[in-house]
Design a protein around this motif. Structure first.
Motif, mmCIF file in Angstrom:
data_model
loop_
_atom_site.group_PDB
_atom_site.id
_atom_site.type_symbol
_atom_site.label_atom_id
_atom_site.label_comp_id
_atom_site.label_asym_id
_atom_site.label_seq_id
_atom_site.Cartn_x
_atom_site.Cartn_y
_atom_site.Cartn_z
ATOM 1 N N ASP A 1 4.893 12.179 3.604
ATOM 2 C CA ASP A 1 3.486 11.902 3.931
ATOM 3 C C ASP A 1 2.840 11.080 2.816
ATOM 4 N N GLU A 2 3.130 11.437 1.565
ATOM 5 C CA GLU A 2 2.554 10.722 0.418
ATOM 6 C C GLU A 2 3.037 9.279 0.367
ATOM 7 N N TRP A 3 4.330 9.074 0.595
ATOM 8 C CA TRP A 3 4.857 7.710 0.571
ATOM 9 C C TRP A 3 4.310 6.892 1.742
ATOM 10 N N ALA A 4 4.108 7.532 2.867
ATOM 11 C CA ALA A 4 3.524 6.823 4.013
ATOM 12 C C ALA A 4 2.110 6.353 3.677
ATOM 13 N N GLU A 5 1.355 7.193 3.000
ATOM 14 C CA GLU A 5 -0.006 6.822 2.627
ATOM 15 C C GLU A 5 -0.004 5.659 1.636
ATOM 16 N N LEU A 6 0.914 5.683 0.685
ATOM 17 C CA LEU A 6 1.038 4.568 -0.248
ATOM 18 C C LEU A 6 1.368 3.281 0.490
ATOM 19 N N CYS A 7 2.291 3.366 1.433
ATOM 20 C CA CYS A 7 2.667 2.176 2.211
ATOM 21 C C CYS A 7 1.477 1.618 2.974
ATOM 22 N N ARG A 8 0.649 2.496 3.523
ATOM 23 C CA ARG A 8 -0.524 2.029 4.268
ATOM 24 C C ARG A 8 -1.484 1.265 3.348
ATOM 25 N N GLY A 9 -1.582 1.721 2.107
ATOM 26 C CA GLY A 9 -2.448 1.024 1.154
ATOM 27 C C GLY A 9 -1.944 -0.368 0.839
ATOM 28 N N TRP A 10 -0.634 -0.529 0.712
ATOM 29 C CA TRP A 10 -0.064 -1.854 0.458
ATOM 30 C C TRP A 10 -0.167 -2.749 1.693
ATOM 31 N N LEU A 11 0.061 -2.174 2.856
ATOM 32 C CA LEU A 11 -0.020 -2.954 4.095
ATOM 33 C C LEU A 11 -1.434 -3.466 4.351
ATOM 34 N N SER A 12 -2.412 -2.619 4.096
ATOM 35 C CA SER A 12 -3.814 -2.996 4.352
ATOM 36 C C SER A 12 -4.384 -3.867 3.242
ATOM 37 N N GLY A 13 -3.790 -3.774 2.056
ATOM 38 C CA GLY A 13 -4.305 -4.508 0.912
ATOM 39 C C GLY A 13 -5.237 -3.681 0.047
ATOM 40 N N SER A 14 -5.563 -2.459 0.488
ATOM 41 C CA SER A 14 -6.502 -1.636 -0.280
ATOM 42 C C SER A 14 -5.926 -1.212 -1.625
ATOM 43 N N SER A 15 -4.578 -1.230 -1.753
ATOM 44 C CA SER A 15 -3.945 -0.884 -3.021
ATOM 45 C C SER A 15 -3.422 -2.108 -3.762
ATOM 46 N N CYS A 16 -3.840 -3.285 -3.326
ATOM 47 C CA CYS A 16 -3.397 -4.533 -3.949
ATOM 48 C C CYS A 16 -4.552 -5.158 -4.725
ATOM 49 N N PRO A 17 -4.265 -5.809 -5.843
ATOM 50 C CA PRO A 17 -5.341 -6.327 -6.701
ATOM 51 C C PRO A 17 -6.239 -7.361 -6.030
ATOM 52 N N ASP A 18 -5.679 -8.115 -5.075
ATOM 53 C CA ASP A 18 -6.487 -9.127 -4.395
ATOM 54 C C ASP A 18 -6.907 -8.675 -2.998
ATOM 55 N N VAL A 19 -6.688 -7.395 -2.697
ATOM 56 C CA VAL A 19 -7.037 -6.794 -1.408
ATOM 57 C C VAL A 19 -6.402 -7.570 -0.254
ATOM 58 N N ARG A 20 -5.214 -8.090 -0.496
ATOM 59 C CA ARG A 20 -4.465 -8.802 0.547
ATOM 60 C C ARG A 20 -3.232 -7.982 0.901
ATOM 61 N N GLY A 21 -3.074 -7.684 2.176
ATOM 62 C CA GLY A 21 -1.964 -6.860 2.619
ATOM 63 C C GLY A 21 -0.617 -7.496 2.324
ATOM 64 N N ARG A 22 0.368 -6.658 2.059
ATOM 65 C CA ARG A 22 1.718 -7.119 1.764
ATOM 66 C C ARG A 22 2.721 -6.525 2.738
ATOM 67 N N ASP A 23 3.799 -7.268 2.997
ATOM 68 C CA ASP A 23 4.940 -6.671 3.661
ATOM 69 C C ASP A 23 5.521 -5.619 2.733
ATOM 70 N N VAL A 24 6.049 -4.559 3.299
ATOM 71 C CA VAL A 24 6.604 -3.463 2.510
ATOM 72 C C VAL A 24 8.033 -3.191 2.964
ATOM 73 N N TYR A 25 8.940 -3.131 1.995
ATOM 74 C CA TYR A 25 10.330 -2.753 2.248
ATOM 75 C C TYR A 25 10.603 -1.475 1.461
ATOM 76 N N VAL A 26 11.062 -0.447 2.145
ATOM 77 C CA VAL A 26 11.381 0.822 1.491
ATOM 78 C C VAL A 26 12.836 1.169 1.768
ATOM 79 N N TYR A 27 13.579 1.486 0.710
ATOM 80 C CA TYR A 27 14.986 1.866 0.863
ATOM 81 C C TYR A 27 15.236 3.227 0.224
ATOM 82 N N PHE A 28 15.843 4.109 1.001
ATOM 83 C CA PHE A 28 16.245 5.412 0.488
ATOM 84 C C PHE A 28 17.657 5.305 -0.071
ATOM 85 N N ASP A 29 17.782 5.679 -1.340
ATOM 86 C CA ASP A 29 19.056 5.589 -2.060
ATOM 87 C C ASP A 29 19.535 6.982 -2.483
ATOM 88 N N ASN A 30 19.041 8.006 -1.791
ATOM 89 C CA ASN A 30 19.448 9.390 -2.063
ATOM 90 C C ASN A 30 20.537 9.779 -1.058
#
Length: 281
Positions: free
Chosen positions: A234-263
């Motif tokens: 749930d926490e990682w999903a929320e972080l991803c939403r911030g990057w996608l929307s741009g709310s967690s990016c310095p220029d408030v511009r959404g980014r594509d997100v790639y997540v890989y599980f290596d466990n």
């Protein structure tokens, strides 16, 4: 960034693991069909074999033909460049890498990952020079590939079917890479700083420096082994939403997100990836 709205792709680091058979992969599934099966459940996979040695061009062709057109592979750059050469004098090694068949992935080629050893401290001039060498398009990569040496004779792939953006990300494992000077260098070159969760073994950076946010989840409590809980997903999903929307990016511009599980040791990776992907749909 992609032409359309920012998109999250959630996948696994590698796909050929014996413990996954009869757990993630159905019993009796031939090994040659494992990639096809994984690609039917996920929309991206990180190719790790390229880190250890140059792969054959026919392998890249086969991988591309096995997955859907909308699938994406990320490719891990050679440790020969990152660990042995230490990012120095890498011109021929870069040419060999791009000539080995990477461009045969065509539209399924995603970001290129460059992972540094934990002993590598930030050196502004070194990182700046290396980033400046990296091709930003598949056409530029094809041009670099023509400079390969004799090892690729009669087995090279130095063409691209279309001119596409090529994005790079850096996974350092030393805290010095969190300095403002490092962030400035990476932003100038548009190179992403990998967000790595490694059970506290290496620093976790969350600063956005490129046009893609690239996350590697190695295990939250035990490296390569522990699974992620429902709350952690749930926490990682929320972080991803911030990057996608741009709310967690310095220029408030959404980014594509790639997540890989290596466990992958305890077969958590594919199921964690599916769980995170479901949260982001």
């Amino acid at each position: 960034m992609s032409d359309s709205s920012p998109r999250a792709r959630i996948g696994i680091s590698g796909w050929r693991y014996a413990p996954w058979r009869k757990s993630f992969y159905p019993a009796g599934l031939p090994q040659r069909l494992e990639l096809e099966y994984a690609a039917s459940r996920l929309d991206t996979i990180e190719i790790n074999g390229t880190f250890y040695s140059l792969q054959h061009r026919d392998s890249f062709v086969r991988w591309r033909e096995t997955v859907p057109a909308d699938f994406r592979f990320s490719v891990k750059g050679p440790r020969y460049i990152t660990h042995m050469l230490g990012l120095r004098n890498a011109e021929t090694a870069l040419a060999n890498f791009f000539a080995s068949g990477v461009l045969a992935l065509g539209p399924t080629l995603g970001p290129v990952l460059w992972q540094l050893p934990a002993t590598r401290r930030f050196d502004a001039d070194l990182v700046d020079a290396f980033c400046a060498q990296l091709p930003r398009t598949t056409t530029a990569a094809a041009s670099i590939a023509t400079g390969h040496d004799e090892r690729l004779k009669d087995r090279d792939w130095v063409t691209t079917d279309a001119d596409r953006p090529l994005r790079h990300v850096l996974e350092p494992r030393h805290e010095s890479f969190g300095s403002p000077e490092c962030l400035d260098v990476l932003r100038r070159h548009g190179v992403g700083l990998v967000v790595a969760d490694s059970a506290g073994k290496w620093p976790q950076f969350r600063e956005v420096t490129g046009d893609v946010v690239y996350v590697r989840l190695h295990g939250s409590t035990e490296l390569y082994t522990s699974g992620y809980t429902e709350a952690e997903l749930d926490e990682w999903a929320e972080l991803c939403r911030g990057w996608l929307s741009g709310s967690s990016c310095p220029d408030v511009r959404g980014r594509d997100v790639y997540v890989y599980f290596d466990n992958d040791v305890k077969v958590h990776a594919p199921f964690n990836a599916i769980g995170l992907a479901e949260r982001l749909r």
